[in-house]
Design an enzyme around this catalytic site. Structure first.
Site, short mmCIF file in Angstrom:
data_model
loop_
_atom_site.label_atom_id
_atom_site.label_comp_id
_atom_site.label_asym_id
_atom_site.label_seq_id
_atom_site.Cartn_x
_atom_site.Cartn_y
_atom_site.Cartn_z
N VAL A 104 -56.40 -7.36 -17.65
CA VAL A 104 -57.44 -6.46 -16.98
C VAL A 104 -56.40 -5.61 -15.88
CG1 VAL A 104 -59.75 -5.61 -16.39
CG2 VAL A 104 -59.18 -7.42 -17.57
N CYS A 105 -56.96 -3.56 -15.68
CA CYS A 105 -56.30 -4.04 -14.93
C CYS A 105 -54.73 -4.39 -14.22
CB CYS A 105 -57.51 -3.93 -13.44
SG CYS A 105 -56.53 -2.47 -11.67
N THR A 106 -53.75 -4.50 -13.02
CA THR A 106 -52.74 -4.10 -13.33
C THR A 106 -52.65 -6.03 -13.48
OG1 THR A 106 -53.64 -4.85 -11.08
CG2 THR A 106 -52.44 -3.29 -11.57
N THR A 124 -51.90 -0.14 -17.88
CA THR A 124 -52.74 -0.53 -16.79
C THR A 124 -53.53 0.39 -16.06
OG1 THR A 124 -52.16 -1.95 -14.74
CG2 THR A 124 -50.70 -0.04 -15.71
#
Length: 318
Positions: A104-106, A124
């Site tokens: 998730v995300c970074t 990302t």
């Protein structure tokens, strides 16, 4: 039905919603779907971690003690900026054993640092897509996508995109009806399409510095059914078509045609989600002229035709 284990990796500086969003989805799916997920959290040393917002999360144990899970979830957050090499080493060694690898995300930066995204498509948070591409040229970065599936690896954009991806995984595991019920419980979309843009056309383009160009941007947004060709827009800005096209791209970061395309798709998408208007009426009101023209635009941009988009992604009624 088989119980699926989900292991969530914790570290200092983790984004709390990257953790709790997917966890709530899996937890709700287990309750309403009759096939509970076994959710476990773990940090390197088994010690509590402090999230980027200041909350403290207490893990269930250490990463080394955790059994190989069905789904390994790596959240993002400020803690991914200064990578802990011990965590990268653990991912490099243990993550390949999981049946499904999710970020998730970074969190994608951690997977990439461990070599787990080499030769794969990934995404990302939009602000770090450039960083991911520069640091890891062997990764095919898709900067606009909400989430990307490539084999057993799934990566998602920032924060709430983790919920979209988790719902997609629940639908894969337990079926659409269960995912739909979870969406109702959490009062969210069933799921947005993975290749839907991370943010709107107005946000993805820079705001022009010069007032005539800013006015044109606003005009496009408010009048998608009008003639939005370069000549018509240039006349509105009182510039020659050639000068207008160059200035618009220089100040917004995209061509006038690309901006118009995004605005029209976005407006049509909203009407499909929020209104009962037919496809033909929507196509006219958004400047496509014909349903076929809108269908081509949707397939090109979102990967699904308008009717299928409405069926899959219209918000769930209360």
């Amino acid at each position: 039905m088989t119980k699926r284990t989900v292991l969530v990796v914790l570290f200092d500086g983790v984004q709390s919603l990257d953790v709790t969003g997917p966890v709530e989805v899996f937890s709700a799916a287990g309750k309403v779907g009759g096939a509970p997920y076994e959710i476990r959290t773990a940090s390197l040393d088994g010690l509590p971690v402090r999230t980027s917002s200041g909350l403290t999360l207490v893990p269930d144990g250490t990463l080394d003690e955790a059994p190989v899970p069905h789904t390994l979830l790596v959240p993002g957050g400020e803690g991914t900026r200064a990578t802990d090499e011990r965590l990268v080493d653990w991912l490099r060694e243990r993550a390949p054993g999981a049946e499904r690898l999710v970020s998730v995300c970074t969190g994608a930066l951690l997977l990439a640092a461990a070599g787990l995204l080499d030769g794969r498509r990934a995404t990302t948070h939009w602000a770090f897509c450039g960083t991911l591409a520069r640091r890891h040229p062997e990764v095919e970065v898709e900067p606009d996508a909400i989430y990307v599936r490539d084999g057993k690896v799934a990566t998602s954009a920032g924060v709430t995109a983790g919920i979209d991806l988790a719902l997609a995984l629940v639908e894969e595991d337990l079926g659409r009806d269960t995912a739909l019920l979870v969406a109702r419980v959490l009062v969210v979309f069933l799921r947005r399409p993975g290749n839907q843009a991370q943010f709107s056309a107005q946000l993805s383009a820079q705001t022009a510095q010069r007032e005539p160009l800013r006015d044109v941007q606003q005009w496009i947004t408010e009048h998608p059914a009008e003639d939005l060709g370069v000549e018509a827009l240039a006349a509105r800005a009182r510039l020659s078509p050639r000068h207008f096209a160059r200035a618009f791209q220089a100040e917004t970061g995209m061509t006038p045609g690309r901006y118009v395309e995004r605005v029209r798709v976005e407006q049509a998408r909203r009407l499909l989600e929020d209104s009962a208007l037919g496809v033909e009426e929507i196509s006219r009101s958004c400047g496509y002229g014909t349903p076929e023209a809108m269908r081509r635009a949707f397939v090109k941009t979102l990967g699904v035709p308008p009717a299928e988009y409405r069926r899959r992604f219209r918000p769930v009624p209360a």
